[in-house]
Design a protein around this motif. Structure first.
Motif, PDB file in Angstrom:
ATOM      1  N   THR A   1      11.468  25.529  33.008  1.00 60.04           N
ATOM      2  CA  THR A   1      12.459  25.001  32.083  1.00 60.04           C
ATOM      3  C   THR A   1      12.796  26.049  31.028  1.00 60.04           C
ATOM      4  O   THR A   1      13.969  26.343  30.790  1.00 60.04           O
ATOM      5  CB  THR A   1      11.942  23.720  31.400  1.00 60.04           C
TER       6      THR A   1
ATOM      7  N   ILE B   1      18.486  23.829  35.310  1.00 55.99           N
ATOM      8  CA  ILE B   1      17.566  23.275  34.299  1.00 55.99           C
ATOM      9  C   ILE B   1      18.027  21.881  33.902  1.00 55.99           C
ATOM     10  O   ILE B   1      17.212  20.960  33.798  1.00 55.99           O
ATOM     11  CB  ILE B   1      17.467  24.195  33.069  1.00 55.99           C
TER      12      ILE B   1
ATOM     13  N   LEU C   1      15.825  18.490  34.169  1.00 59.76           N
ATOM     14  CA  LEU C   1      15.587  17.648  32.988  1.00 59.76           C
ATOM     15  C   LEU C   1      16.074  16.219  33.223  1.00 59.76           C
ATOM     16  O   LEU C   1      15.399  15.260  32.843  1.00 59.76           O
ATOM     17  CB  LEU C   1      16.285  18.240  31.758  1.00 59.76           C
TER      18      LEU C   1
END
Length: 174
Positions: free
Chosen positions: A81, A139, A143
């Motif tokens: 991340t 990313i 998420l």
């Protein structure tokens, strides 16, 4: 590039070459775990290994400041991340510039952990350096899955500084 750096190091600093290869191995292993849960402290360690690897390439041109709490919270985040954000900062902010200062800050509130990563925007970036936003999109997808759409990743450019703001909730829905 990283393999070339490690190969070059073998000629004059065997210990540095070994550390470069170990850092590269850690990054390769992380790529295989992309999106799976990892402890925040392990993600930060991965970031530091990546930066150490790039420091052999860029030397004094690469400056990175960490503003983290004395003790990191014991939380899980999706693997890869923060590291790709720092990698982008090196690629777009340090490589085309004479000097690149990257900053990583972590803030905590009652409801969220916020990371702010900044890097300079080179005045004249070669057209080949324009990205397609793929790393940031990847990313965002990780998420969204990990935090059920409750995390945020935003970017801004102001005063020749590229800023990534990552907000993750303290409570993760099961």
């Amino acid at each position: 590039n990283s393999l070339n750096t490690a190969a070059e190091l073998t000629h004059y600093d065997a210990e540095a070459a070994e550390q470069a290869i170990l850092a590269l191995a850690a990054l390769s292993q992380a790529a295989m775990r992309s999106g799976k849960a990892i402890k925040l402290v392990d993600e930060i360690t991965l970031c530091q290994q990546y930066v150490a690897l790039e420091r052999w390439r860029y030397g004094e041109r690469l400056a990175l400041s960490w503003q983290l709490p004395g003790e990191l919270p014991d939380i899980d985040i999706p693997c890869l991340t923060i590291q790709p954000i720092i990698e982008n900062a090196v690629f777009y902010g340090v490589e085309p510039a004479e000097q690149g200062n990257i900053s990583v800050e972590m803030h905590q509130s009652d409801k969220a952990y916020t990371f702010i990563i900044t890097n300079p925007v080179a005045a004249e970036v070669n057209n080949s350096r324009t990205g397609n936003g793929m790393a940031l999109d990847n990313i965002r997808q990780r998420l969204a899955l990990f935090y059920q759409q409750k995390a945020q990743l935003t970017t801004t450019i102001r005063d020749d500084v590229f800023r990534v703001k990552l907000v993750i909730p303290k409570q993760r829905d099961a």
